[in-house]
Design an enzyme around this catalytic site. Structure first.
Site: not given
Length: 683
Positions: A535, A620, A655
Site C-alpha cells: 500500500s 481495490d 486491498h
C-alpha cells in the site's frame, strides 16, 4: 501472446495531463477503465506470464503453502470475554476458511449458541468478509456487515437470535460500522458517498424499510469522514468526524436515540481528540498544544475545552496512543523508543506503575476489555520470536494469568531464534530503530539473504510481532528486518510529521540508510538484500527502487501506491481528498513539484532495475489496480535489464487480498517462492 516467453506489452495511448503549465504524458492512462475488456485482457495476460515464468516454482509454492497451513491450529478458538452477561468468542473448525461467532451464558455450559457462521454465509462467494458484529443490549439481535467483493462496501444485516432468522431487508452501501441504542430497536450507521467516503449518518428502526431511515448527520467537508461508536459505559452514542489532522465528536444519550446530537467540542485545525466516558465524567485524549497527546477530564455537562482539567501532561519522548477506563484505574497505552508499554494509574489515589516486559523488541495490545466495572485488564503480547500470548492482568495485586499462547501447530522452539533491536544513525542525525529476527544456526559471517520491510506513512507503526508464516523464510536462512522509518509514529508524532508532506523523502532515505547499515554490519550483502512493502509501503518500495535500484537483489510491492501525482489530482478517486493532509494537495504548486519529484510512476528511468513482483486487487478501493499495472507497463518499456518483472492481479479481491485464512497463505507462498528463487533456493 504468440510467444509465451515474451512479457506482455500494454498498448500505448498517450494522454496529456496539464497542471501548473506542466504537461505530463501518460501513455497507460487508459488502464483506468475497470469495465474495459481490453484492460481485463491485459491483466489476465500478465497473470499468465507470471505463471509461465514461475512454473518451475510450482513444487516450492505447494511446499510453502503446505507448511504454512500445517502451522495453523485448525480447530481453534479465541479466549472468551464477558459482555453484558454472556461470554463471547470466535472459533474455527478444521478445514474451514472463516470464523464462527459464538457465545455462552456460562463458560462451563456445554451448550454453545452460534451467533454467526461465516462459512455458511460465504458459500458461493469467492470473497467474503464480515465486520462490525454488534449484539443488541437486550441480547436478542445481532447486526453485522459483509463485503462480498473486496471493495470495502459493506451491507448491514440484522439477525434475530431468538428464532435464528434474518430480518427480510438489508442496509446497503455502508462502511460496515453500526451501533445499537439502548432500546435495542434503533441502529445508527454510516453510508458512503460516490468516492466511498463515509459521509452520512443514518438512524434506522428495526422492521422499518431502510429507505425510510432518517439522515441525522452529513459531513460536508470532503477532507473528513464520519463513523459511529458507543462508549464503554454504554451511556452514549458518538458520531466522530475525522481527518488526518482534526476530529470533532457529537453525542447523544444512548437511552434517547431520537434526541439531537450535540457537539462535544467544535473542530479546530490541527486538533485531534477522543473521548472516554465513565461514572466520573469524560476523559479526553487530546493533542491540543501537545504533539504526543495529553489527557484531560471534564464533567458530562461541561464539555468545551475551557472546562477541561489536565490529569496527564504531555511528554516530548512519549506518545499516548490510547486509554482504557476501569472502575478504579486508567490504563494508558504509550509508545517510547519504538516500543509500546502499559502504564497503570489509580483514579483516586496518587499511585501508578508500568507493567513490565522483558524482550528487547516486542508489541503489546489492549484487547476485549468490554466491562468497565472490573479491575482485570486483558492484553496480548508477542515479539518476533514469542507467539501471541493473551494475558489477564489484575490491576490491584499486579498478578497476571496466561490465558492462551498461540503456538504454531508444527514444532517450534523459540530458543532457536533471536530477535534484536538496532538503531541506525541517519545522515541528518536521526536514530532509526531497526528490528531483526533470524534463526541462530543459519547466521553466517558473510551475510544472509535478508528481507527488509517498511511502511512509513499515516503515523502507523509496524510493530515487531510474531508471524508464524515468516518461519518459512527464517528456516531457509533469511533474516527478516523491520525499518521503523519516519512517517510512522514509532518515536512519537514528530517522527510522523518528519515523514509526510514536504518531508516525505525522509521515509525513503531512512529505509535506504537502514539497508546500507545492514550491509555494513555484514548481516547481508547487495546480492542478498530484498525489500518489501504494501500500500503506502508499496510507494516506499517504488521510490527506493527508483532511487537506488542497484541496492536490491529483488523487491516486492503489494497493492502499491505508485501513481501519486495523478491520483492526488483526481478527487473522484476514493480517499484522495481525505489524504491531502498526508501527501499535500498538488493543486498547490509547491506540493505538485515535490510529489512529482518522488512519485514512482513519474520517475521511472531508462536504467537497470532489480527483479520485481507487484501485486494488485482488481476491486481495490484504496489503491486502484491500475497503479501497479501502469507502473509495470511503463517499466517494461524503459528498463535496461533482463531481470524478472511480474504483476499478479487478484481478479476477485480488493486491498486486503483473499478473505479466507488458507487462501491468504497461497498469496504469501507466491511471494516467498519468488524471493527464494532469487537466492537460488527452490525447495
Amino acid at each position: 501472446m504468440t510467444n509465451k516467453e515474451k512479457p506482455p506489452l500494454a498498448e500505448k495511448h498517450p494522454h496529456s495531463i496539464t497542471f501548473h503549465n506542466h504537461i505530463r504524458t501518460d501513455e497507460y492512462y487508459w488502464l483506468n477503465q475497470r469495465e474495459n475488456p481490453d484492460v481485463i485482457s491485459y491483466l489476465e495476460e500478465e497473470n499468465r506470464y507470471l505463471d509461465k515464468k514461475l512454473s518451475h516454482l510450482k513444487n516450492l509454492r505447494q511446499a510453502l503453502y503446505k507448511e504454512m497451513v500445517n502451522r495453523i491450529v485448525q480447530d481453534d478458538s479465541s479466549v472468551p470475554y464477558l459482555q453484558n452477561g454472556y461470554y463471547y468468542y470466535i472459533r474455527y473448525s478444521y478445514g474451514n476458511e472463516h470464523p464462527v461467532y459464538c457465545r455462552k451464558k456460562n463458560l462451563n455450559d456445554s451448550f454453545e449458541e452460534i451467533i454467526l457462521d461465516v462459512n455458511t454465509l460465504a458459500k458461493n462467494h469467492s470473497y467474503f468478509q464480515v465486520t462490525g458484529v454488534r449484539v443488541s443490549p437486550d441480547n436478542q439481535k445481532v447486526a453485522y456487515a459483509f463485503d462480498d467483493s473486496g471493495r470495502r462496501i459493506y451491507t448491514i444485516c440484522i439477525k434475530n437470535l431468538v428464532d435464528e432468522k434474518e430480518f427480510n431487508y438489508r442496509i446497503n452501501n455502508t462502511n460496515g460500522l453500526c451501533e445499537w441504542a439502548n432500546d435495542s430497536k434503533t441502529l445508527f450507521y454510516s453510508q458512503l458517498d460516490k468516492t466511498l467516503r463515509p459521509a452520512k449518518i443514518f438512524r434506522h428502526t428495526i422492521n422499518i424499510n431502510p429507505e425510510k431511515d432518517k439522515e441525522i448527520f452529513y459531513e460536508e467537508d470532503s477532507a473528513f469522514s464520519c463513523f459511529v461508536s458507543k462508549s464503554k459505559s454504554k451511556d452514549f452514542i458518538y458520531i466522530y468526524s475525522t481527518s488526518t489532522i482534526a476530529t470533532e465528536c457529537r453525542l447523544i444519550n444512548a437511552n434517547k436515540p431520537k434526541s439531537s446530537f450535540k457537539v462535544f467540542h467544535p473542530r479546530e485545525n490541527d486538533h485531534r481528540y477522543f473521548i472516554y466516558h465513565d461514572k466520573d465524567g469524560f476523559y479526553v485524549l487530546s493533542n491540543y498544544k501537545a504533539k504526543n497527546y495529553r489527557i484531560f477530564k471534564t464533567p458530562v455537562n461541561k464539555t468545551i475545552r475551557k472546562n477541561w482539567q489536565e490529569i496527564i501532561a504531555h511528554r516530548d519522548d512519549v506518545l499516548i496512543q490510547d486509554i482504557e477506563i476501569f472502575k478504579d484505574f486508567i490504563v494508558i497505552d504509550e509508545r517510547k523508543n519504538a516500543l509500546n508499554s502499559l502504564r497503570v494509574i489509580h483514579k483516586y489515589f496518587a499511585k501508578e506503575y508500568n507493567i513490565p516486559f522483558d524482550e528487547p523488541a516486542y508489541v503489546v495490545y489492549l484487547i476485549d476489555n468490554r466491562e468497565a466495572d472490573s479491575n482485570i485488564l486483558r492484553y496480548t503480547y508477542s515479539s518476533m520470536i514469542t507467539p501471541d500470548s493473551v494475558f489477564d492482568f489484575d490491576l490491584v495485586d499486579k498478578t497476571r494469568v496466561l490465558r492462551k499462547e498461540k503456538n504454531p501447530n508444527s514444532p517450534y522452539n523459540k530458543v532457536n531464534y533471536k530477535t534484536q533491536r538496532l538503531f541506525v544513525k541517519s545522515t541528518d542525525g536521526s536514530n532509526i530503530p531497526l528490528s531483526l529476527v533470524y534463526r541462530k544456526d543459519t547466521l553466517t559471517k558473510t551475510g544472509n539473504p535478508l528481507l527488509l520491510y517498511g511502511y512509513g506513512s499515516y503515523g502507523i507503526s509496524i510493530d515487531p510481532e510474531f508471524n508464524p508464516v515468516r518461519l518459512s523464510l527464517l528456516d531457509r536462512g533469511f533474516i527478516f528486518a523491520v525499518a521503523h522509518i519516519r512517517g510512522g509514529d514509532d518515536l512519537g508524532m514528530q517522527w510522523y510529521e518528519d515523514g509526510k508532506l514536504l518531508k516525505k523523502k525522509n521515509t525513503f532515505t531512512d529505509f535506504i540508510e537502514c539497508a546500507e547499515e545492514l550491509i555494513r554490519l555484514k548481516y547481508t550483502s547487495q546480492e542478498k538484500l530484498f525489500a518489501m512493502g504494501g500500500s503506502a509501503g508499496g510507494l516506499l518500495i517504488g521510490a527506493v527502487t527508483n532511487m537506488r535500484p542497484e541496492l536490491w537483489k529483488a523487491v516486492i510491492a503489494d497493492v502499491p501506491f505508485l501513481d501519486v501525482l495523478t491520483t492526488m489530482l483526481d478527487e473522484s478517486i476514493p480517499l484522495t481528498t481525505f489524504e491531502f493532509d498526508e501527501w499535500g494537495n498538488p493543486k498547490l504548486k509547491r506540493f505538485y513539484d515535490y510529489i512529482l519529484s518522488y512519485s514512482p510512476y513519474d520517475n521511472i528511468e531508462e536504467k537497470e532495475y532489480p527483479a520485481m513482483l507487484l501485486t494488485a486487487g482488481f476491486h481495490d478501493s484504496q489503491v486502484q489496480y491500475w497503479e501497479p499495472a501502469k507502473f509495470v507497463a511503463r517499466l517494461r518499456q524503459k528498463k535496461k535489464d533482463d531481470n524478472l518483472l511480474l504483476l499478479h492481479t487478484e481478479m476477485e479481491t480488493g486491498h486486503g487480498g483473499a478473505s479466507g485464512r488458507f487462501a491468504k497463505l497461497k498469496e504469501i507462498a507466491l511471494k516467498y517462492a519468488f524471493l527464494l528463487d532469487q537466492t537460488g533456493v527452490n525447495k
